[in-house]
Design a protein around this motif. Structure first.
Motif, PDB file in Angstrom:
ATOM      1  N   HIS A 126       0.618  -1.100  -0.075  1.00  0.00           N
ATOM      2  CA  HIS A 126      -0.058   0.044   0.127  1.00  0.00           C
ATOM      3  C   HIS A 126       0.934   1.380   0.198  1.00  0.00           C
ATOM      4  O   HIS A 126       0.308   2.301  -0.466  1.00  0.00           O
ATOM      5  CB  HIS A 126      -0.832  -0.047   1.172  1.00  0.00           C
ATOM      6  CG  HIS A 126      -2.133  -1.007   0.991  1.00  0.00           C
ATOM      7  ND1 HIS A 126      -3.090  -0.576   0.079  1.00  0.00           N
ATOM      8  CD2 HIS A 126      -2.416  -2.081   1.631  1.00  0.00           C
ATOM      9  CE1 HIS A 126      -4.030  -1.749   0.432  1.00  0.00           C
ATOM     10  NE2 HIS A 126      -3.619  -2.571   1.343  1.00  0.00           N
ATOM     11  N   ASN A 127       1.901   1.096   0.662  1.00  0.00           N
ATOM     12  CA  ASN A 127       2.806   2.154   0.573  1.00  0.00           C
ATOM     13  C   ASN A 127       2.489   3.509   1.210  1.00  0.00           C
ATOM     14  O   ASN A 127       2.711   4.815   0.603  1.00  0.00           O
ATOM     15  CB  ASN A 127       3.498   2.504  -0.737  1.00  0.00           C
ATOM     16  CG  ASN A 127       4.142   1.364  -1.153  1.00  0.00           C
ATOM     17  OD1 ASN A 127       5.161   0.782  -0.479  1.00  0.00           O
ATOM     18  ND2 ASN A 127       4.120   1.131  -2.657  1.00  0.00           N
ATOM     19  N   ARG A 128       1.308   3.510   2.186  1.00  0.00           N
ATOM     20  CA  ARG A 128       0.751   4.618   3.068  1.00  0.00           C
ATOM     21  C   ARG A 128       0.599   4.059   4.540  1.00  0.00           C
ATOM     22  O   ARG A 128       0.304   3.135   4.541  1.00  0.00           O
ATOM     23  CB  ARG A 128      -0.308   5.082   2.392  1.00  0.00           C
ATOM     24  CG  ARG A 128      -1.599   4.112   2.509  1.00  0.00           C
ATOM     25  CD  ARG A 128      -2.889   4.719   1.970  1.00  0.00           C
ATOM     26  NE  ARG A 128      -4.108   4.316   2.256  1.00  0.00           N
ATOM     27  CZ  ARG A 128      -4.442   2.950   1.711  1.00  0.00           C
ATOM     28  NH1 ARG A 128      -3.695   2.474   0.638  1.00  0.00           N
ATOM     29  NH2 ARG A 128      -5.584   2.205   2.111  1.00  0.00           N
ATOM     30  N   ILE A 129       1.055   4.993   5.160  1.00  0.00           N
ATOM     31  CA  ILE A 129       1.261   4.757   6.577  1.00  0.00           C
ATOM     32  C   ILE A 129      -0.249   4.727   7.381  1.00  0.00           C
ATOM     33  O   ILE A 129      -0.257   3.615   8.387  1.00  0.00           O
ATOM     34  CB  ILE A 129       2.117   5.761   7.470  1.00  0.00           C
ATOM     35  CG1 ILE A 129       2.778   5.131   8.884  1.00  0.00           C
ATOM     36  CG2 ILE A 129       1.230   6.781   7.834  1.00  0.00           C
ATOM     37  CD1 ILE A 129       3.737   5.889   9.509  1.00  0.00           C
ATOM     38  N   ASP A 130      -1.132   5.096   6.923  1.00  0.00           N
ATOM     39  CA  ASP A 130      -2.362   5.094   7.388  1.00  0.00           C
ATOM     40  C   ASP A 130      -3.103   3.707   7.077  1.00  0.00           C
ATOM     41  O   ASP A 130      -4.281   3.260   7.395  1.00  0.00           O
ATOM     42  CB  ASP A 130      -3.172   6.163   7.242  1.00  0.00           C
ATOM     43  CG  ASP A 130      -3.709   6.148   5.581  1.00  0.00           C
ATOM     44  OD1 ASP A 130      -3.060   5.536   4.671  1.00  0.00           O
ATOM     45  OD2 ASP A 130      -4.448   6.893   5.131  1.00  0.00           O
TER      46      ASP A 130
END
Length: 324
Positions: free
Chosen positions: A308-312
């Motif tokens: 996903h490469n997003r922290i959320d």
């Protein structure tokens, strides 16, 4: 009647789909929708349902749609990693057209389907570990080794359903050699590497390679599909149908009761995709316990592992209320 050829099956499914979409076209005349945008969006959603029904069921009349069709269809959308907001709209369209048929069949609620009404991060979607164990036992008793392979790849490597079905033997062999599983057939076409940093992963890779080699698989071959045309599509349908038809043998009917005070409520029926949630939860706890990374570094690491490469991403995959 003998077994249909691939071409005959394709034509038959197209005819079933056409029959259902013709009924939708007829129902549209009695719809009270006014917005052109809404009409187009709902029509497209209903046609997608018709296509799935034509390819996976023998339904002939849209009036006969019931829970037994809706559950696997919505689960297939979750397995494709569709956003909850998208699935919510798809279901709104399905309910609209279902109301136009004046059917007596009551469709399952969004809550029962695991579709959040407002907060997309409301539910804990993960399999229970004991459900996973029972699924493996059930599949083994039925000699469904393809089910076992996909299940292990989902829980212990975080693979999406599509990624697991299309994995090839050489990728497992390279994972043993380089201590990371390199994936190329990913959502959005963005390659990623899943670290092999647990002994259980090494054991799974070793056992799979031995099993597949003993069954004549070559490095370039799919793990669970043959190399014929449409084999991936057939295998995906077979796996989806197996999970739908046998989930009552391994999904705990009381799973919603097993919730700690600091955790999200559980969904009623986890799908293939929800093995990734179990992967996230188990590995996040392990990495935090090891103490070599900060909490933020762990979140970033898990996001990358899942592609996903997003922290959320933790909001969706986490079991903790504070993350919703």
């Amino acid at each position: 009647m003998g077994k249909l050829t691939e071409e005959q099956t394709k034509v038959r499914n197209a005819n079933k789909t056409k029959n259902l979409t013709n009924q939708v076209d007829h129902l549209r005349g009695s719809s009270n929708l006014n917005s052109i945008g809404c009409i187009r969006r709902y029509n497209a959603a209903e046609f997608r349902l018709c296509r799935w029904l034509g390819e996976n069921t023998e339904l002939k009349n849209m009036k006969n749609i019931s829970a037994k069709y809706i559950y696997p269809y919505i689960e297939s959308l979750f397995d494709r990693d569709c956003k909850t907001s998208y699935i919510r709209t798809e279901m709104a369209a399905i309910r609209h057209y279902h109301s136009l048929t004046h059917s007596k069949n009551i469709l399952p609620s969004n809550k029962d389907l695991g579709i959040s009404e407002k907060n997309d991060y409301e539910f804990d979607r993960a399999f229970l570990p004991k459900e996973f164990d029972e699924m493996i036992k059930t599949a083994y008793s039925m000699k469904r080794y393809d089910v076992i392979i996909v299940a292990y790849l989902g829980r212990y490597f975080g693979l999406r359903f599509e990624e697991a079905v299309t994995l090839r033997l050489h990728q497992l062999e390279d994972a043993v050699r380089y201590k990371q599983l390199h994936l190329t057939n990913t959502k959005g076409g963005r390659p990623r590497d899943v670290p092999v940093d647990r002994k259980i992963q090494e054991n799974i890779l070793h056992d799979l390679i031995v099993y597949l080699r003993s069954n004549g698989k070559k490095s370039k071959d799919y793990l669970i599909c043959d190399n014929h045309k449409h084999s991936v599509k057939k295998e995906k349908a077979s796996l989806q149908n197996w999970r739908t038809n046998h989930s009552n043998k391994f999904i705990d009917p009381n799973r919603r009761e097993y919730v700690r005070p600091d955790c999200k409520p559980r969904i009623k029926r986890p799908s293939w995709h929800n093995l990734r949630h179990l992967y996230f939860q188990e590995n996040r706890r392990r990495l935090l316990a090891e103490g070599s990374m900060t909490e933020r570094q762990v979140e970033n690491e898990m996001s990358q592992r899942l592609g996903h490469n997003r922290i959320d991403v933790k909001k969706f995959y986490s079991e903790l209320l504070k993350d919703s």
